[in-house]
Write a protein that holds these residues in place. Structure first.
Motif, PDB file in Angstrom:
ATOM      1  N   ASN A   1       0.756  -1.311   0.133  1.00 36.11           N
ATOM      2  CA  ASN A   1      -0.088  -0.012  -0.131  1.00 36.11           C
ATOM      3  C   ASN A   1       0.804   1.454   0.057  1.00 36.11           C
ATOM      4  OD1 ASN A   1      -2.428  -1.466   2.261  1.00 36.11           O
ATOM      5  ND2 ASN A   1      -2.461  -1.304   0.192  1.00 36.11           N
TER       6      ASN A   1
ATOM      7  N   PRO B   1      -8.998   3.992   1.801  1.00 34.52           N
ATOM      8  CA  PRO B   1      -9.829   4.331   0.542  1.00 34.52           C
ATOM      9  C   PRO B   1     -10.589   5.479   0.613  1.00 34.52           C
ATOM     10  CG  PRO B   1     -10.589   2.448   1.925  1.00 34.52           C
ATOM     11  CD  PRO B   1      -9.229   2.861   2.505  1.00 34.52           C
TER      12      PRO B   1
ATOM     13  N   TYR C   1     -15.101   2.965  -2.114  1.00 32.65           N
ATOM     14  CA  TYR C   1     -14.146   2.139  -2.921  1.00 32.65           C
ATOM     15  C   TYR C   1     -14.753   1.491  -3.912  1.00 32.65           C
ATOM     16  CZ  TYR C   1      -9.587   0.290  -2.487  1.00 32.65           C
ATOM     17  OH  TYR C   1      -8.116  -0.111  -2.777  1.00 32.65           O
TER      18      TYR C   1
ATOM     19  N   ASN D   1     -16.255  -1.815  -3.638  1.00 32.13           N
ATOM     20  CA  ASN D   1     -15.627  -3.030  -3.293  1.00 32.13           C
ATOM     21  C   ASN D   1     -15.203  -3.010  -1.709  1.00 32.13           C
ATOM     22  OD1 ASN D   1     -14.642  -4.313  -5.879  1.00 32.13           O
ATOM     23  ND2 ASN D   1     -14.603  -2.170  -6.198  1.00 32.13           N
ATOM     24  N   LYS D   2     -14.520  -4.213  -1.227  1.00 33.31           N
ATOM     25  CA  LYS D   2     -14.372  -4.472   0.075  1.00 33.31           C
ATOM     26  C   LYS D   2     -12.657  -4.271   0.125  1.00 33.31           C
ATOM     27  CE  LYS D   2     -14.230  -8.177   3.671  1.00 33.31           C
ATOM     28  NZ  LYS D   2     -14.722  -9.749   4.072  1.00 33.31           N
ATOM     29  N   PHE D   3     -12.338  -3.081   1.290  1.00 34.56           N
ATOM     30  CA  PHE D   3     -11.082  -2.785   1.504  1.00 34.56           C
ATOM     31  C   PHE D   3     -10.439  -3.771   2.499  1.00 34.56           C
ATOM     32  CE2 PHE D   3      -7.808  -0.365   3.736  1.00 34.56           C
ATOM     33  CZ  PHE D   3      -6.892  -0.297   2.765  1.00 34.56           C
TER      34      PHE D   3
ATOM     35  N   PRO E   1     -10.004   0.319  -6.219  1.00 33.17           N
ATOM     36  CA  PRO E   1      -8.868  -0.836  -5.773  1.00 33.17           C
ATOM     37  C   PRO E   1      -8.257  -1.011  -6.982  1.00 33.17           C
ATOM     38  CG  PRO E   1     -11.178  -1.870  -5.862  1.00 33.17           C
ATOM     39  CD  PRO E   1     -11.303  -0.431  -5.876  1.00 33.17           C
TER      40      PRO E   1
ATOM     41  N   ARG F   1      -7.640  -7.330  -6.179  1.00 31.49           N
ATOM     42  CA  ARG F   1      -8.194  -8.118  -5.534  1.00 31.49           C
ATOM     43  C   ARG F   1      -7.168  -9.262  -5.093  1.00 31.49           C
ATOM     44  NH1 ARG F   1     -10.023 -13.559  -7.475  1.00 31.49           N
ATOM     45  NH2 ARG F   1      -9.950 -13.562  -9.685  1.00 31.49           N
TER      46      ARG F   1
ATOM     47  N   ARG G   1     -11.870  -9.465  -0.600  1.00 31.15           N
ATOM     48  CA  ARG G   1     -11.020  -8.531  -0.429  1.00 31.15           C
ATOM     49  C   ARG G   1     -10.368  -7.668  -1.385  1.00 31.15           C
ATOM     50  NH1 ARG G   1      -6.896 -11.629   3.434  1.00 31.15           N
ATOM     51  NH2 ARG G   1      -7.597 -12.875   1.834  1.00 31.15           N
ATOM     52  N   THR G   2     -10.308  -6.361  -1.481  1.00 31.52           N
ATOM     53  CA  THR G   2      -9.382  -5.791  -2.401  1.00 31.52           C
ATOM     54  C   THR G   2      -8.633  -4.627  -1.955  1.00 31.52           C
ATOM     55  OG1 THR G   2     -11.133  -4.033  -2.842  1.00 31.52           O
ATOM     56  CG2 THR G   2     -11.192  -5.969  -4.062  1.00 31.52           C
ATOM     57  N   THR G   3      -7.517  -4.087  -2.555  1.00 33.38           N
ATOM     58  CA  THR G   3      -6.758  -3.030  -1.953  1.00 33.38           C
ATOM     59  C   THR G   3      -5.917  -2.339  -3.148  1.00 33.38           C
ATOM     60  OG1 THR G   3      -4.986  -2.877  -0.421  1.00 33.38           O
ATOM     61  CG2 THR G   3      -4.351  -4.776  -1.813  1.00 33.38           C
ATOM     62  N   THR G   4      -4.963  -1.390  -2.648  1.00 34.09           N
ATOM     63  CA  THR G   4      -4.269  -0.586  -3.697  1.00 34.09           C
ATOM     64  C   THR G   4      -2.901  -1.092  -3.850  1.00 34.09           C
ATOM     65  OG1 THR G   4      -6.102   1.123  -3.813  1.00 34.09           O
ATOM     66  CG2 THR G   4      -3.777   1.624  -4.358  1.00 34.09           C
TER      67      THR G   4
END
Length: 354
Positions: free
Chosen positions: A257, A263, A267, A270-272, A297, A300, A312-315
Motif C-alpha cells: 500500500n 480508501p 471504494y 469493493n471491500k477494502f 482498488p 483483488r 478483499r481488494t486493495t491498492t
C-alpha cells in the motif's frame, strides 16, 4: 531384521540422491541475470526528443492473462493453478482490446507478461501485446525464468518464462534492466521471480531527460525490512537522476500500500483490506509525490473467484513522481477484475520549469 534395515537404508540413500540431484539441477539452471543489463539492441535509430509538456502513462499488471475474475490461485489461498485454455484466451483477448484502445497514452508499463509458459498455454503474450500496442517502441525484461516450478505437487506450474514490458510512443536513448536483490529465502528463491525494474530514458527539448521506470516489487515476502532493502535500489537511482536535473516517474505493481493509504468513499463498492506491507512515508523526501487514486482498488485477493463486495481488494499499483513533475490527474479504471487480478492505473503529468 538386518535385511529390512539394509533395504530401508538403501531406499533412503536412493531418495536422498534423487532429491540432491533435483536440487543440484535447479541450482545449475537458476536464472542469474547481471545487476544491470542493457535492453537496447544494436541500432542506428536516433532517440526521439519529447517536445510536448504533458504526457500520459498507464501501468497494468495483466496477471499473465491467467487471473481473471473466475480464477482463484493456490499462492493466495485458493486451489487453482491456471484457467482453462479457452478462458486464458478470453482473458488475453480482453487485455489486448483494452490496450489497443489507449490511443492517447504515451507510455504503457505492463507487468506479469509471459513469453512462454505452461501456465499461459505457451501463448507469446509479448508478441500479441506488441501487436495491440501498435507502433510503440517495446522493451522487455525477463524476471521469471524457471525450467520447472514444482508446486503445487498435485498440479505443478511447470516451465515459466515471463517478465515485464515498457511501451512508448517515443524511442528512448536508454533502456536498461536493473535487478533487485534476491530477498526470498532459500530454497524458495529458486522458484520465484528475480525482481527488477526497467528504466527508459528520453531526451527533452529543454536538454534534460525524462526517466520512466516500470517496477514490479516483491510479493509473498512479509518482511518489511527485506522489502525496504529491495526498494533502496530504486530509491537511489531515482534520487540520482533527479539530482542532475532530470524528470523521474516510476509506476508499477509495488505489492505494498502507498504511505498512509486509506480508501476514499465506498471504494466503488469493493471491500477494502490493508496489505501486509505499506510504504513508509519517510521512504522518499517529502517533496516527492505518491500519485494514487484512492477511490478504486487496483488489486483483488485471489483466495476465491471475484464477487464485487465479497473479495478483499486493495491498492498496490500507483506512481511515484519527482518534484519537478506536476500531476494533472491520477485514475484507476475499474474493470471489475474481468481479465486480470489488477486494474489499470493512469496518470497525466506535466513538466515544471527546471
Amino acid at each position: 531384521m538386518k535385511k529390512a534395515i539394509k533395504i530401508s537404508f538403501w531406499s533412503l540413500l536412493v531418495l536422498a540422491i534423487i532429491f540432491g540431484g533435483i536440487i543440484a539441477f535447479f541450482i545449475a539452471t537458476d536464472f542469474r541475470p547481471a545487476p544491470i543489463i542493457s535492453l537496447m539492441e544494436e541500432s542506428h535509430q536516433t532517440a526521439d526528443t519529447i517536445k510536448q509538456d504533458t504526457l500520459v502513462l498507464m501501468s497494468w499488471n495483466i496477471g499473465y492473462a491467467g487471473l481473471g475474475k473466475e480464477m482463484d490461485f493456490f499462492y493466495d489461498g485458493g486451489k487453482k493453478v491456471r484457467p482453462s485454455k479457452e478462458m486464458a484466451r478470453k482473458y488475453l483477448d480482453g487485455i489486448k482490446s483494452f490496450v489497443q484502445s489507449q490511443d492517447s497514452v504515451d507510455f504503457i508499463l505492463l507487468q506479469e507478461i509471459d513469453l512462454k509458459a505452461k501456465r499461459s498455454y505457451k501463448m507469446n503474450e509479448v508478441k500479441e501485446m506488441a501487436e495491440a500496442a501498435g507502433k510503440r517502441s517495446l522493451f522487455f525484461a525477463i524476471n521469471y525464468s524457471v525450467p520447472f516450478v514444482p508446486v503445487p505437487i498435485t498440479q505443478p506450474m511447470g516451465y515459466v518464462e515471463g517478465g515485464m514490458v515498457s511501451f512508448s510512443d517515443f524511442f528512448p536513448s536508454e533502456a536498461t534492466r536493473f535487478a533487485y536483490p534476491l530477498i526470498a529465502p532459500r530454497p524458495d528463491r529458486l522458484f520465484l521471480l528475480d525482481r527488477c525494474f526497467i528504466l527508459t530514458r528520453f531526451p527533452l527539448k529543454n536538454g534534460r531527460d525524462l526517466v520512466v521506470i516500470n517496477t514490479h516489487n516483491s510479493a509473498f515476502v512479509s518482511d518489511s525490512l527485506l522489502m525496504a532493502e529491495e526498494f533502496e535500489i530504486l530509491k537511489v537511482k531515482m534520487l540520482e537522476e533527479y539530482a542532475v536535473g532530470n524528470y523521474v516517474i516510476a509506476g508499477g505493481d509495488w505489492n505494498a500500500n502507498p504511505p498512509n493509504f486509506l480508501p476514499e468513499g465506498d471504494y466503488n463498492g469493493n471491500k477494502f483490506a490493508v496489505c501486509d506491507i505499506r510504504m513508509n512515508e519517510k521512504t522518499m523526501p517529502a517533496t516527492w509525490v505518491w500519485a494514487v487514486d484512492a477511490s478504486v482498488p487496483t488489486n483483488r485477493y485471489n483466495d476465491k473467484a471475484f464477487v464485487k463486495g465479497e473479495n478483499r481488494t486493495t491498492t498496490l499499483d500507483y506512481f511515484l513522481v519527482s518534484p519537478n513533475l506536476g500531476i494533472i490527474f491520477t485514475q484507476t479504471v475499474d474493470l471489475g477484475f474481468e481479465d486480470s487480478d489488477h486494474n489499470p492505473v493512469f496518470i497525466k503529468i506535466f513538466l515544471k520549469e527546471n
